[in-house]
Design an enzyme around this catalytic site. Structure first.
Site, PDB file in Angstrom:
ATOM      1  N   CYS A 194      -5.392  -2.856   8.071  1.00  0.00           N
ATOM      2  CA  CYS A 194      -6.613  -1.743   8.084  1.00  0.00           C
ATOM      3  C   CYS A 194      -8.007  -2.623   7.629  1.00  0.00           C
ATOM      4  CB  CYS A 194      -6.267  -0.628   7.406  1.00  0.00           C
ATOM      5  SG  CYS A 194      -6.216  -0.770   5.368  1.00  0.00           S
TER       6      CYS A 194
ATOM      7  N   CYS B 285       0.913  -1.135   0.067  1.00  0.00           N
ATOM      8  CA  CYS B 285       0.146   0.080  -0.159  1.00  0.00           C
ATOM      9  C   CYS B 285       0.851   1.380  -0.081  1.00  0.00           C
ATOM     10  CB  CYS B 285      -0.902  -0.105   1.430  1.00  0.00           C
ATOM     11  SG  CYS B 285      -2.224   1.566   1.404  1.00  0.00           S
TER      12      CYS B 285
END
Length: 368
Positions: free
Chosen positions: A203, A106
């Site tokens: 997340c 990410c």
């Protein structure tokens, strides 16, 4: 007109990114804050309350900091590009028998690119994050090095950021310790940041149940992969497992098998749906092959180079000789065996405090 120009700061709502924005504001930059919405936890089918960098509370915390200091703040919705790339990669890696590292992916492929695109639209010369790492230019190259706080150093997760992206990046926390950051927040009246708990979860898997996530993500997966064999290093079949994607190299707990002594997952064989078990000493490997490289300190490794190589974020690192065998492959030979090397994880090479570069672990091996 600001003293240093305009800078776009990634603000998650936590203490580190918030103080990065505060310090740059105080230094004289024209700060614009941006919080990225990467994932909507409700869509994952989980039951835990949404927390972390994508929650409404975190977005509001970041906005409140910006409002209190008088600089603009925006919310950037990148759920589509995040999901298509990071979550698909996460799922596919487990289905391939590897152990992914979505946070590194990410950082390097989503957040930096997304920030720089928006920085251009907002006429910002630089972007900034709250990572604990340092950055300098040397011999015409951008070099990431460790932050001075050894317990918080995050240089490992930045190995994949490109030279072009690094040239437009500021890392204001690299010369500070976490304890100093907390004191700075207190001094400036941001007490809520000091008391706020920090999240270390993925997340989009905030309950830490990646197996449940995979089952929800791939309907029918359980039935498709269940019933494969647990086999020992010598080939003996010792039981049945729930499916190869639900295990990782080095795993000891949650195997659902009792052999009278501790055993660990030493290999995952996707093609035969086998999970290999062994003793602690069976986890050790002498070397590995690393591909999909991104080199930072040097453009290429022309000669074998002495390094300290890390095979996971919390790894202390092991002395190793690295040799670049092609444009996109490095061979690593460790000075001593390293335990639980998991294909799919990131390997990062250090020279002193500096990040030489890194790549993704493709396979590990024992020397004959």
């Amino acid at each position: 007109m600001s003293k240093h120009g305009r800078i776009l700061v990634a603000m998650s709502g936590g203490i580190d990114s918030s103080l990065a924005a505060v310090l740059l504001h105080e230094e004289g930059y024209e700060v614009i804050g941006m919080t990225m919405k990467t994932w909507d936890y409700a869509s994952s089918g989980g039951t835990k309350k949404e927390t972390g960098c994508c929650s409404l509370d975190s977005i509001n915390d970041a906005r409140n900091i910006a409002v209190s200091l008088g600089f603009p703040h925006y919310i950037l919705d990148i759920r589509s590009e995040f999901g298509d790339y990071v979550i698909d990669h996460f799922t596919n890696e487990y289905l391939s028998g590897r152990t992914p590292n979505p946070c590194v992916l990410c950082n390097t492929h989503i957040k930096w690119d997304a920030l720089l695109r928006r920085a251009d639209r907002l006429d910002c010369e630089f972007i900034a994050t709250g990572h604990y790492a340092n950055l300098r230019e040397e011999n015409g190259r951008q070099v990431v090095s460790k932050g001075i706080d050894n317990l918080k150093d995050q240089s490992y997760v930045l190995w994949g950021v490109s030279q072009e992206s690094l040239s437009r990046t500021k890392l204001p926390l690299g010369y500070l310790r976490k304890s100093e950051i907390r004191e700075m927040a207190k001094e400036r009246g941001f007490i809520e940041l000091v008391t706020k708990s920090e999240s270390y979860e993925i997340c989009f898997v905030p309950d830490n149940d990646y197996r449940g996530f995979l089952k929800r993500r791939v309907p029918g997966l359980e039935k498709e992969v269940a019933g494969g064999n647990f086999v020992m290093e010598d080939g003996r079949v010792v039981g049945k497992h729930e499916g190869y994607p639900f295990y990782t190299i080095g795993q000891r707990k949650g195997l659902g098998i009792a052999l009278g002594h501790p055993v660990f997952v030493t290999d995952i064989r996707k093609d035969t749906n086998e999970v290999v078990l062994g003793l602690d000493q069976d986890l050790y490997r002498d070397g590995m092959l690393v591909s999909k490289l991104n080199l930072q300190k040097y453009a290429r490794i022309d000669q074998p180079l002495e390094t300290v190589t890390k095979v996971r974020y919390k790894d202390q690192g092991t002395k190793a000789i690295i040799s670049q065998e092609s444009d996109d492959q490095i061979k690593v030979l460790f000075e001593q065996g390293v335990s639980a090397i998991a294909p799919g994880q990131a390997a990062v090479f250090y020279e002193g405090e500096d990040v030489i570069g890194g790549g993704w672990i493709m396979k590990s091996f024992r020397q004959e």
